[in-house]
Scaffold this motif. Structure first.
Motif, short mmCIF file in Angstrom:
data_model
loop_
_atom_site.label_atom_id
_atom_site.label_comp_id
_atom_site.label_asym_id
_atom_site.label_seq_id
_atom_site.Cartn_x
_atom_site.Cartn_y
_atom_site.Cartn_z
N VAL A 64 45.05 27.56 33.92
CA VAL A 64 45.17 29.10 34.23
C VAL A 64 43.80 29.21 34.74
O VAL A 64 43.78 30.09 35.95
CB VAL A 64 45.77 30.16 33.02
N SER A 65 42.67 29.35 34.23
CA SER A 65 41.11 29.16 34.81
C SER A 65 41.28 28.41 35.87
O SER A 65 40.06 29.02 36.70
CB SER A 65 40.60 28.55 33.39
N THR A 66 41.82 27.69 36.60
CA THR A 66 41.30 26.60 37.61
C THR A 66 42.85 27.26 38.64
O THR A 66 42.49 25.92 39.05
CB THR A 66 41.44 25.20 37.40
N LEU A 67 43.32 28.24 38.82
CA LEU A 67 44.23 28.63 39.45
C LEU A 67 43.01 29.24 40.95
O LEU A 67 42.60 29.46 40.91
CB LEU A 67 44.53 29.75 39.10
N GLN A 68 44.27 28.89 42.34
CA GLN A 68 43.63 28.79 43.24
C GLN A 68 44.37 28.48 44.29
O GLN A 68 45.32 27.81 44.14
CB GLN A 68 42.48 27.55 43.33
N LEU A 69 44.03 29.24 45.31
CA LEU A 69 45.45 28.97 46.85
C LEU A 69 45.73 27.41 47.10
O LEU A 69 44.98 26.77 46.79
CB LEU A 69 44.63 29.72 47.71
N SER A 70 47.14 27.22 46.44
CA SER A 70 47.51 25.93 46.86
C SER A 70 47.23 25.74 48.16
O SER A 70 47.63 25.92 49.04
CB SER A 70 49.25 26.25 46.04
N ASN A 71 47.00 24.02 47.39
CA ASN A 71 46.94 23.61 49.48
C ASN A 71 48.03 22.50 49.56
O ASN A 71 47.90 21.85 50.28
CB ASN A 71 45.52 22.34 48.73
N VAL A 123 43.14 39.80 28.20
CA VAL A 123 44.01 40.84 27.64
C VAL A 123 43.29 41.46 26.35
O VAL A 123 42.79 42.47 26.05
CB VAL A 123 45.01 40.30 26.79
N CYS A 124 42.31 40.91 25.49
CA CYS A 124 41.84 41.00 24.30
C CYS A 124 40.02 41.75 24.57
O CYS A 124 39.98 42.91 24.02
CB CYS A 124 41.16 39.81 23.99
N SER A 125 39.39 41.61 25.00
CA SER A 125 38.27 41.95 25.99
C SER A 125 38.42 42.98 27.03
O SER A 125 37.27 43.84 27.65
CB SER A 125 37.42 41.13 26.13
N GLY A 126 38.92 42.67 27.94
CA GLY A 126 39.02 43.33 29.38
C GLY A 126 38.48 43.15 30.46
O GLY A 126 38.68 43.65 31.71
N LYS A 127 37.88 42.05 30.32
CA LYS A 127 36.73 41.69 31.15
C LYS A 127 37.51 40.93 32.60
O LYS A 127 38.95 39.89 32.33
CB LYS A 127 35.62 40.32 31.18
N THR A 128 37.25 41.01 33.20
CA THR A 128 37.38 40.00 34.66
C THR A 128 36.83 38.15 33.97
O THR A 128 36.71 38.04 34.38
CB THR A 128 36.93 40.21 35.89
N CYS A 129 38.59 37.86 34.07
CA CYS A 129 38.06 36.23 34.37
C CYS A 129 38.43 35.72 35.31
O CYS A 129 37.38 34.89 36.14
CB CYS A 129 39.30 35.94 33.29
N LEU A 130 39.77 35.84 36.72
CA LEU A 130 39.13 35.60 37.85
C LEU A 130 39.64 37.07 38.80
O LEU A 130 40.26 37.32 38.39
CB LEU A 130 40.46 34.49 38.51
N THR A 131 39.52 37.28 40.41
CA THR A 131 39.74 37.67 41.74
C THR A 131 40.16 36.56 42.23
O THR A 131 39.77 35.31 42.97
CB THR A 131 38.93 38.16 42.26
N PHE A 132 41.35 36.92 43.51
CA PHE A 132 42.49 36.06 43.63
C PHE A 132 42.21 36.86 45.58
O PHE A 132 42.69 38.23 44.74
CB PHE A 132 43.21 35.64 43.57
N ARG A 133 41.67 36.00 46.38
CA ARG A 133 41.09 37.02 47.54
C ARG A 133 42.35 35.57 48.37
O ARG A 133 41.92 35.30 48.76
CB ARG A 133 40.01 36.84 48.02
N GLY A 134 43.21 36.44 48.87
CA GLY A 134 43.72 35.90 50.30
C GLY A 134 44.64 36.64 50.65
O GLY A 134 44.94 36.35 52.26
#
Length: 449
Positions: free
Chosen positions: A27-34, A386-397
């Motif tokens: 999940v932490s390495t999600l990126q726009l699929s190639n 969910v626990c801390s509310g911090k932003t993990c990733l931002t998906f721009r596309g």
């Protein structure tokens, strides 16, 4: 990686810890699929997405041009780039040209929970339709009193086949597929209902969010809602995991049993204690006299609780975590809140500042843990812890506002759709041994337990 696998086989790693660690890294390495591209046939903004819950193979989408499309996300229809990029074209499309299709924007499309032979659509033309997937024909029609904002079916239900529909009317209507008629209506909201979500732990509990800012819990077997969430009622911190709480309850139960039993194992009769004035006190747990009995009123009937609000504006999105312990809500006040389902309290998790759409329902998604929630934030999609509310990733596309997202736990992929008429696929990067070098965080271990 091989060291981790050896530790798992030797029993040095706790059950499910290895699998959850791999999932969290993916999940932490999600990126726009190639290597995967979905060809959208829609000519309007995409309003909802869902992958079927049985095979995890077919994706259904609905759009503002009154069209519905289905895609096979596991088998591509064509390949480009020397076979490296799979093109996934729609298996079939139902639009305005269909004789019994919708006339206006389709706000919601979903699969029948236990079979891909049926799918359900809700539209601004005041209709909820049930379709046969194989023949693409309407098998059932439900006429609503206003625009349909959201529909939902319980994935746990074995005793009913009800579709909950939230419309611009103040009542939630339950459509029964078995009889083809309305089962009953749920009254309590003071404005339209933009979000509808079934509980993931009970087939009888329904959660609704309205334009009046209220989130209501309903037991469809009884009249009236049994809980109205109030943002002013809060609690700090998360509840302990279920296993830990059950262990604590067992310990307390065993202690109470040991105190209440004599050496022979026979229970002793409770003894009344004197307070020193000759007046005997009733044992703990016994109901006091009628004069001191507190009248139990239905929470939905109390005027102070009935007018409680969860957001300073319309509730535009709801998502119950898969373990059924927490509820995530999004509102037109650009706030995201995490609620404890058992107590109905606001957990006060401070999700970082976001900007949400104010006039349209949005679709949230969570991972299976649930450690991450995906929220459409205007032209981006943000992943929050969910626990801390911090932003993990931002998906721009996307080039325009994003309306919906769906996370496939089987494929470990995220699908997003927006006003730019595109469906984007976000896939984890190729798995490498280096991903397993870093140890899991303490929060991830707590969620995995």
């Amino acid at each position: 990686m091989w060291k981790e696998i050896g530790g798992r086989e030797a029993g040095q790693i706790r059950p499910n810890s290895f699998a959850n660690r791999v999932k969290s890294h993916r999940v932490s390495t999600l990126q726009l699929s190639n290597n995967k591209d979905i060809i959208s046939p829609h000519k309007g903004s995409i309003n909802s997405l869902q992958v079927d819950l049985t095979e995890g193979r077919y994706l259904i989408s609905s759009a503002s041009d009154a069209s519905v499309a289905v895609y096979d996300v596991q088998r591509a229809t064509d390949y480009e780039g020397a076979g490296l990029i799979g093109k996934h074209k729609s298996v079939f499309v139902v639009d305005k040209q269909h004789g019994h299709g919708h006339k206006f924007a389709i706000s919601s499309a979903m699969w029948y929970p236990i079979d891909t032979g049926l799918f359900i659509t809700g539209s601004y033309d005041h209709y909820v339709k049930v379709w046969d997937t194989n023949s693409t024909q309407v098998v059932m029609n439900f006429k609503m009193p206003g625009k349909v904002y959201r529909t939902a079916m319980s994935s746990l239900a074995t005793s009913h086949m009800l579709i909950a529909a939230g419309t611009e009317d103040v009542q939630v209507r339950l459509c029964d597929i078995a009889s083809g008629a309305f089962a009953h209506t749920l009254s309590g909201h003071r404005d339209g209902i933009m979000a509808v979500e079934w509980s993931s732990s009970s087939e009888w509990v329904l959660v609704t969010g309205g334009c009046d800012g209220a989130i209501r819990f309903w037991d469809i077997r009884r009249a009236g809602c049994f809980r109205v969430l109030d943002q002013s009622q809060s609690q700090l911190g998360r509840r302990p995991p279920l296993l830990r709480r059950s262990a604590m309850s067992k310990v307390s139960t065993s202690k109470s049993l040991s105190v209440g039993q004599n050496l022979s194992g026979k229970p002793r009769a409770p003894q009344r204690k004197s307070n020193g004035n000759g007046v005997k006190q009733a044992p703990i747990g016994r109901i006091p006299g009628k004069g001191s009995v507190r009248q139990r009123l239905h929470p939905g009937m109390l005027s102070s609780q009935d007018r409680a609000t969860a957001h300073y504006g319309a509730v535009t999105g709801l998502k119950v975590t898969e373990d059924g312990m927490y509820l995530l809500s999004a509102g037109s006040d650009s706030r995201i809140r995490l609620w404890d389902v058992e107590s109905g309290c606001n957990t006060l998790v401070n999700f970082e500042t976001v900007r949400l759409q104010t006039s349209k329902a949005i679709q949230l998604a969570t991972t299976q843990d649930p450690a991450v929630v995906f929220v459409p934030c205007m032209t981006t999609v943000k992943a929050f812890d969910v626990c801390s509310g911090k932003t993990c990733l931002t998906f721009r596309g996307h080039y325009e506002c994003v309306n919906c997202c769906w996370f496939s736990s089987q494929e470990q992929e995220l699908y997003t759709g927006g006003n730019d008429r595109q469906i984007l696929v976000w896939s984890p990067s190729r798995f490498t041994a280096d991903e397993m070098d870093a140890g899991p965080t303490q929060d991830q271990d707590n969620w995995s337990d």
